[in-house]
Design an enzyme around this catalytic site. Structure first.
Site, PDB file in Angstrom:
ATOM      1  N   ASN A  79       0.524  -1.373  -0.391  1.00  0.00           N
ATOM      2  CA  ASN A  79       0.038   0.079   0.617  1.00  0.00           C
ATOM      3  C   ASN A  79       0.745   1.118   0.014  1.00  0.00           C
ATOM      4  OD1 ASN A  79      -1.584   2.085   0.575  1.00  0.00           O
ATOM      5  ND2 ASN A  79      -3.255   1.047   1.950  1.00  0.00           N
ATOM      6  N   ASP A  80       1.264   1.339   1.325  1.00  0.00           N
ATOM      7  CA  ASP A  80       2.172   2.778   1.129  1.00  0.00           C
ATOM      8  C   ASP A  80       2.794   2.838   0.270  1.00  0.00           C
ATOM      9  OD1 ASP A  80       0.622   3.281   3.486  1.00  0.00           O
ATOM     10  OD2 ASP A  80       1.939   2.945   4.586  1.00  0.00           O
ATOM     11  N   VAL A  81       3.798   2.051  -0.174  1.00  0.00           N
ATOM     12  CA  VAL A  81       5.023   2.343  -1.443  1.00  0.00           C
ATOM     13  C   VAL A  81       4.707   2.307  -2.270  1.00  0.00           C
ATOM     14  CG1 VAL A  81       6.439  -0.338   0.484  1.00  0.00           C
ATOM     15  CG2 VAL A  81       4.766  -0.653  -1.751  1.00  0.00           C
TER      16      VAL A  81
END
Lengths: 477, 100
Positions: free
Chosen positions: A402-404
């Site tokens: 997600n964040d990456v």
């Protein structure tokens, strides 16, 4: 005999360096650990013949004790190391690392106790530990004791946190201020040990250092754990090197300092990859104190896709890039993903894996998990190598990450992720995101990628979704 | 025997060596390499053996015993997990599926 022992230590040290060197390439890595292992066995065996040990008054008892301790400690580590799952590798490394730190600290304790005993023979009572050991040995010995003890208790906390046994991120109010006081007190007692020869001072010193290690590690957020484990690894190396000086053991000095410097650099690399400074990791935490992150500006509609359609899209793609995250490993989907990859390869689709430096729980952890499933390492690409390739990609398949892949790290200056390097999945023609639900990522930040025009969401458990994709591709052949 | 300046030289050269080894390593191997370096500082076992070997009373023997116990755990555990991880890395030319 002394000559043979020293020569063996030298050979062992050379084997360690050559082994680590070979471990830095995937082709020779396997050989590297075997070489280093050989060096370790050699060094351990010759130590049984060391004159310090054989010449001691209690030589018989002590040698028996050594064998028993190696059997218990080594046996426990052998069994636990053999059966630990690949996903749990980081906490296991933390555990073994903590043991090494503890060993360095206890070596220092034995030396300090011997010095206290020796000083007590002086009837005037003016002999200090520095007088007995010499200034250089005393200073490095005490330094090694502090570092080793902090690494010991800190690593155990890191293990407990990663293993899900400890979820608290706060023990006391104003933790950082308390930590500062404990740190100052520890250093104070360390200085006191040097200028005295008192048993109680030593005991209080070790107790404070143990507490300090715990207090430092507890507030660190889960996402920052890799940095901490790496840091403790470097610290243990340093402590081992210092105690090597105390014992006059060249192999310990070389191996310890090599690990100390290599580990420091690795820690720095990891922190940079996560867009944090090492100091920042200790004194703040995205996962802990920024609960009120705003999800501004990324309102929109997520477009759902069925596995059937996603399968078709991928089967007729020219290139598919798979972006796995820790969620994939938790769902144990890596084997299915590899099966899917092979099917797509048979269809003539070029498949690549894109790994963000901090995917998984440690840099390289995701590579290990993929390797376990049988994915060859030459299909796996680092962020820098793959990012330019996304514009030639038909489908980017995001699974459990997600964040990456959050583009707001590039565009939104108010985002807590701003500045973190990301995988440019949004540049590919289509993005398919396999996701359990509609929630946010580990950092709690909304991901505008999920609302983008070229993004389709495939909701469901990672393993199940991968199975459905395999089914869909199979039906086409 | 290893004292003063000579020790400083060893500290310095070993420091640069460690730096050199890691600076050219691909991200793919960071975890195994961290695990490998974790194994290498398991050499502390040797020092722990000496510490227990020179112990003179029961207290020192107990502490020395703990030192060897922990050191052996570091060395053996570090080796086992590193070896397990590295065993799995293989290029695509080979057949897949030798995993047990």
């Amino acid at each position: 005999m002394e000559m043979i022992i020293q020569a063996s230590y030298l050979i062992a040290a050379a084997f360690f360096i050559l082994g680590l060197k070979q471990m830095s390439s995937p082709v020779t890595a396997r050989r590297g650990i075997v070489w280093a292992g050989g060096g370790m066995v050699l060094a351990t065996l010759v130590t049984f013949a060391a004159p310090e040990i054989t010449g001691s008054e209690q030589a018989g008892t002590n040698i028996v004790l050594i064998v028993i301790a190696i059997a218990i400690g080594g046996g426990y580590a052998w069994v636990s190391g053999k059966k630990v799952a690949m996903t749990d590798m980081p906490q296991m490394i933390a555990m073994y690392n903590g043991m090494g730190g503890g060993a360095a600290a206890t070596i220092a304790a034995v030396e300090l106790l011997k010095a206290v005993t020796e000083a007590s023979h002086d009837p005037t009572g003016n002999t200090t530990i520095a007088d007995v050991l010499g200034a250089d040995v005393a200073i490095l010995g005490i330094l090694g004791a502090i570092i080793g003890t902090i690494s010991f208790s800190g690593s155990i906390i890191a293990w407990a946190k990663l293993d899900g046994r400890l979820n608290r991120s706060k023990l006391l109010p104003a933790q950082h201020i308390v930590n500062a006081f404990v740190a100052i007190a520890t250093v104070g007692f360390a200085v006191a040990i040097y200028f005295s020869a008192d048993l109680n001072t030593i005991i209080i010193f070790y107790a404070l250092a143990l507490v300090l290690g715990i207090f430092i590690t507890v507030p660190v957020g889960g996402a920052d754990m890799p940095v901490i484990i790496s840091l403790f690894n470097a610290l243990t190396g340093l402590a081992v090197g210092f105690e090597g000086y105390v014992l006059g053991n060249a192999a310990m000095i070389i191996a310890g300092i090599v690990v100390g410097s290599a580990g420091s650099l690795l820690t720095q690399l990891m922190a940079v990859a996560m867009n944090r400074s090492v100091a920042n990791v200790f004194f703040a935490g995205v996962g802990t104190d920024s609960g009120a992150v705003t999800g501004d500006g990324s309102e929109g509609i997520m477009k759902e896709i069925q596995a059937q359609d996603a399968g078709i899209l991928m089967a007729f793609a020219s290139q598919v890039v798979i972006i796995p995250g820790y969620g994939m490993a938790v769902a144990q989907a890596q084997h299915k993903i590899w099966e899917l990859t092979q099917l797509l390869n048979e269809q003539g689709v070029s498949v690549k894996f894109a790994i963000h430096p901090v995917a998984g729980r440690m840099p390289g952890h995701m590579n290990v998990l993929l390797a376990e499933a049988g994915v060859p390492y030459d299909m796996i690409y680092d962020m820098d190598d793959i990012n330019a390739d996304f514009k030639n990609t038909t489908v980017a398949l995001v699974i459990g990450a997600n964040d990456v892949v959050n583009p707001s790290a590039k565009t939104d200056t108010s985002s807590p992720l701003y500045g973190m390097p990301i995988l440019d999945a949004f540049k590919s023609d289509n993005v398919i995101v396999i996701k359990r639900g509609r929630g946010t990522g580990f950092s709690g930040v909304e991901n505008p990628l999920f609302f983008a025009d070229n993004t389709k969401m495939l909701f469901g458990d990672g393993q199940k979704a991968a199975s459905q994709l395999i089914q869909a591709v199979k039906e086409l052949t | 025997m290893i004292e003063g300046l000579a020790a400083l030289y060893i500290f310095m050269l070993a420091g640069f060596t460690g730096f050199e080894i890691i600076s050219r390593v691909p991200v793919i191997l960071h975890t195994p390499l961290m695990s490998g370096s974790n194994f290498v500082h398991g050499i502390v076992l040797v020092g722990a053996m000496v510490a227990l070997g020179i112990a003179e009373d029961t207290t020192q023997q107990i502490i020395g015993f703990i030192a060897v116990l922990l050191g052996a755990g570091n060395a053996v555990g570090g080796y086992v997990v590193t070896e397990r991880m590295l065993e799995m890395f293989k290029p695509s030319k080979k057949k897949e599926g030798s995993e047990g």
